[in-house]
Design a protein around this motif. Structure first.
Motif, PDB file in Angstrom:
ATOM      1  N   HIS A 185     -67.932 -70.233  68.966  1.00 60.63           N
ATOM      2  CA  HIS A 185     -69.085 -69.518  68.402  1.00 60.63           C
ATOM      3  C   HIS A 185     -69.604 -70.364  67.243  1.00 60.63           C
ATOM      4  O   HIS A 185     -68.828 -70.810  66.413  1.00 60.63           O
ATOM      5  CB  HIS A 185     -68.626 -68.138  67.912  1.00 60.63           C
ATOM      6  CG  HIS A 185     -69.722 -67.261  67.391  1.00 60.63           C
ATOM      7  ND1 HIS A 185     -70.228 -66.206  68.119  1.00 60.63           N
ATOM      8  CD2 HIS A 185     -70.405 -67.267  66.223  1.00 60.63           C
ATOM      9  CE1 HIS A 185     -71.182 -65.596  67.419  1.00 60.63           C
ATOM     10  NE2 HIS A 185     -71.299 -66.219  66.269  1.00 60.63           N
ATOM     11  N   LYS A 186     -70.898 -70.597  67.217  1.00 61.04           N
ATOM     12  CA  LYS A 186     -71.481 -71.365  66.115  1.00 61.04           C
ATOM     13  C   LYS A 186     -72.714 -70.640  65.585  1.00 61.04           C
ATOM     14  O   LYS A 186     -73.509 -70.120  66.370  1.00 61.04           O
ATOM     15  CB  LYS A 186     -71.880 -72.776  66.575  1.00 61.04           C
ATOM     16  CG  LYS A 186     -70.691 -73.713  66.811  1.00 61.04           C
ATOM     17  CD  LYS A 186     -71.165 -75.093  67.257  1.00 61.04           C
ATOM     18  CE  LYS A 186     -70.016 -76.008  67.617  1.00 61.04           C
ATOM     19  NZ  LYS A 186     -69.343 -76.601  66.435  1.00 61.04           N
ATOM     20  N   THR A 187     -72.850 -70.623  64.270  1.00 59.82           N
ATOM     21  CA  THR A 187     -73.990 -69.961  63.629  1.00 59.82           C
ATOM     22  C   THR A 187     -74.895 -71.013  62.991  1.00 59.82           C
ATOM     23  O   THR A 187     -74.420 -71.818  62.184  1.00 59.82           O
ATOM     24  CB  THR A 187     -73.498 -68.952  62.569  1.00 59.82           C
ATOM     25  OG1 THR A 187     -72.630 -68.005  63.210  1.00 59.82           O
ATOM     26  CG2 THR A 187     -74.665 -68.209  61.941  1.00 59.82           C
ATOM     27  N   TYR A 188     -76.154 -70.984  63.390  1.00 59.08           N
ATOM     28  CA  TYR A 188     -77.155 -71.955  62.929  1.00 59.08           C
ATOM     29  C   TYR A 188     -78.101 -71.234  61.971  1.00 59.08           C
ATOM     30  O   TYR A 188     -79.033 -70.546  62.393  1.00 59.08           O
ATOM     31  CB  TYR A 188     -77.931 -72.512  64.132  1.00 59.08           C
ATOM     32  CG  TYR A 188     -77.045 -73.122  65.198  1.00 59.08           C
ATOM     33  CD1 TYR A 188     -76.389 -72.318  66.129  1.00 59.08           C
ATOM     34  CD2 TYR A 188     -76.830 -74.503  65.250  1.00 59.08           C
ATOM     35  CE1 TYR A 188     -75.550 -72.859  67.091  1.00 59.08           C
ATOM     36  CE2 TYR A 188     -75.990 -75.061  66.210  1.00 59.08           C
ATOM     37  CZ  TYR A 188     -75.355 -74.234  67.127  1.00 59.08           C
ATOM     38  OH  TYR A 188     -74.516 -74.767  68.073  1.00 59.08           O
ATOM     39  N   SER A 189     -77.850 -71.435  60.675  1.00 57.34           N
ATOM     40  CA  SER A 189     -78.558 -70.628  59.680  1.00 57.34           C
ATOM     41  C   SER A 189     -80.051 -70.929  59.591  1.00 57.34           C
ATOM     42  O   SER A 189     -80.806 -70.119  59.037  1.00 57.34           O
ATOM     43  CB  SER A 189     -77.908 -70.800  58.310  1.00 57.34           C
ATOM     44  OG  SER A 189     -76.587 -70.287  58.347  1.00 57.34           O
ATOM     45  N   GLU A 232     -80.148 -76.730  70.734  1.00 58.54           N
ATOM     46  CA  GLU A 232     -78.735 -76.643  70.372  1.00 58.54           C
ATOM     47  C   GLU A 232     -77.799 -76.337  71.545  1.00 58.54           C
ATOM     48  O   GLU A 232     -76.644 -76.752  71.548  1.00 58.54           O
ATOM     49  CB  GLU A 232     -78.527 -75.582  69.273  1.00 58.54           C
ATOM     50  CG  GLU A 232     -79.270 -75.881  67.967  1.00 58.54           C
ATOM     51  CD  GLU A 232     -78.728 -77.112  67.216  1.00 58.54           C
ATOM     52  OE1 GLU A 232     -77.716 -77.702  67.649  1.00 58.54           O
ATOM     53  OE2 GLU A 232     -79.350 -77.486  66.202  1.00 58.54           O
ATOM     54  N   GLY A 320     -79.143 -64.525  64.154  1.00 59.06           N
ATOM     55  CA  GLY A 320     -78.236 -65.102  63.156  1.00 59.06           C
ATOM     56  C   GLY A 320     -78.578 -66.521  62.685  1.00 59.06           C
ATOM     57  O   GLY A 320     -78.300 -66.814  61.585  1.00 59.06           O
TER      58      GLY A 320
END
Lengths: 330, 330
Positions: A185-189, A232, A320
């Motif tokens: 899981h990756k969060t790209y702000s 991404e 997110g």
């Protein structure tokens, strides 16, 4: 996480409220006939009347328990995975637990995990990390009500979202027939502002910001979302499949989050995948936030589109902005 | 869970908004002088003006990073643990991440865990379950704003609750100096109605239920809560300490949730414990929901009331109704 965790899906259940056809929405809101299916890809979805998140979740849970001959007393943990809640306090899992028959007689913990549309994936990963001789059966419930946050003037979101509850029982699988192969899981702000329900929280509290159809409804920047995902996702998936022994072409089934018609189309095109591998339910359920992925799984199980032992990829994006994937041996 | 997980608290930070004295609240709301301290045990608390959950959380996080010489790029996961949120979507951890300096350059996941007042304990347990060579540093943020949910006519809650943000960095500890010894959480559904913020969710959505001071504020049945806690807590703690090698008399420090003056008094009386062992911050911070336990920990660290290697019990109750405990070697 890159370790094979022994975890098996042994029971599923769902609850769907009243069906609402796209042509009914079009007629009510003066939308051209066919606009919804053409643009959102949704022919029908289900919307709640007075049903609550807890009510739907408890029925789905009971159905999963019944379908797998599981007694509520066998459950070691209840996870509510999603973005919908009946009350600000207590947490949603506690509310769902209180509405499951006889669950008040057992004191298993009831905990919420929320990464919006990807919540099921995180809950599954968490469940896998806990599985051992002491923690053998976990009930994951994704109960989502989006229909109370729809702006009737915003056709894109009005025709896209649906309501649904899904429950999945996962068990410690000592036979090693089924497992979690990998999760990421990756969060790209830089995408934090692309999907929002802005009002109703502390930033714009209800005390000072009365109900406003735009402020308290879904706001999506669809084009920017697709642009960010297209940039991404390939990088993410390349990293994800490293050291798994699989790639996106070699998995048996792919269950993507049913985010949007265009999102699903671009995903299939990007990897030259067809409908036999990529399972879709958008046309009949719409985008049901965290319930979309497990609902598509339940649909696949009910319609025998997935077989025990299949290598299955769950993947999607969320507000997110985040990307998440889970690779399991079903 | 009963296995020793190597996990060490290596950095803490906090953010407190403007202080508000009990005598100011008393003067403003025609409450008799001294009522707040006598009844809620709170002399002062901090309340936000325009600060958001994300703003407070990001400052606390930056402080924890700075205090421990940790670069944001070292963080493997951000957990937002609590009941407060700026937006309904996206999830709060994604919002906090977007407000931490340079965090947009790294794509570590940002996930919410919510068991209301016990969220920090569940986040800590989750972090411990993930710790390994790949996942080495996790940032847990508890940022809570209760002040926007206070009914000015309900003196009990008006004078009890405070706002605060706390961040805790936990690390994989190969030296085995520090660890999680045991965690346990139980949800007692017969107490689901005892603590509530009823409005603002799907049960009574904004769209159909305009702002109402009672509906959208904390509702607590204090006497019933104490009765249930008094019945279940001794049974819970007896089970909890089994096979740990410790009991409540032999731990070095106890950090209870700062739920209420009477709750803390009864807890100390129940086990004949004094202030040297049971750490309290209720008088100066009030009940800060999930931030209360880590805030009391930070206070103990800052005031040298806790030493490296101390056996420390975190314990408390939450809405739901739930009891949770965590035993760590600090």
């Amino acid at each position: 996480m890159n370790i094979k965790h022994p975890i098996k899906i042994t029971g599923v259940g769902k609850y769907l409220p009243q069906v609402v056809l796209s042509k009914e929405i079009e007629a009510k809101h003066n939308i051209p006939v066919g606009w919804a299916e053409k643009n959102s890809g949704v022919q029908q979805r289900h919307w709640t009347g007075n049903e609550t998140v807890g009510y739907m979740g408890a029925i789905a849970a009971q159905s999963a328990l019944d379908n797998s001959n599981t007694d509520i007393k066998e459950i070691d943990l209840l996870i509510s995975a999603g973005a919908s809640f009946d009350y600000i306090i207590p947490n949603q899992a506690a509310v769902i637990k209180s509405q499951i028959k006889n669950a008040d007689q057992y004191h298993f913990p009831a905990l919420d995990i929320n990464t919006t549309c990807l919540s099921f994936l995180n809950a599954f990963q968490y469940a896998a990390s806990l599985m051992n001789e002491q923690t053998r059966k976990i009930l994951i419930v994704c109960s989502e009500v989006s229909s109370k946050h729809l702006n009737e003037k915003n056709w894109e979101t009005l025709t896209l979202f649906g309501d649904a509850a899904v429950a999945v029982i996962v068990e410690y699988d000592t036979s090693k027939e089924s497992c979690l192969i990998k999760s990421m899981h990756k969060t790209y702000s830089n995408g934090v502002d692309l999907t929002k329900i802005e009002g109703g929280g502390i930033k714009k509290p209800f005390k000072f910001f009365p109900y406003d159809e735009e402020l308290h409804s879904f706001q999506m920047k669809g084009k920017n979302l697709l642009k960010l995902a297209n940039k991404e996702l390939p990088i993410f998936l390349k990293t994800f499949f490293e050291e798994t022994g699989y790639d996106i072409q070699s998995v048996d089934k792919i269950i993507p989050h049913q985010a949007s018609k265009l999102g699903l189309l671009l995903f299939k095109k990007m990897y030259s995948l067809n409908e036999k591998v990529v399972l879709e339910t958008l046309h009949k359920y719409g985008n049901c936030i965290a319930a979309s992925i497990p609902l598509t799984l339940v649909d696949a199980i009910e319609n025998k589109k997935i077989n025990r032992g299949d290598i299955c990829l769950f993947t999607g994006t969320s507000a997110g902005f985040a990307i998440g994937s889970l690779l399991i041996k079903y």
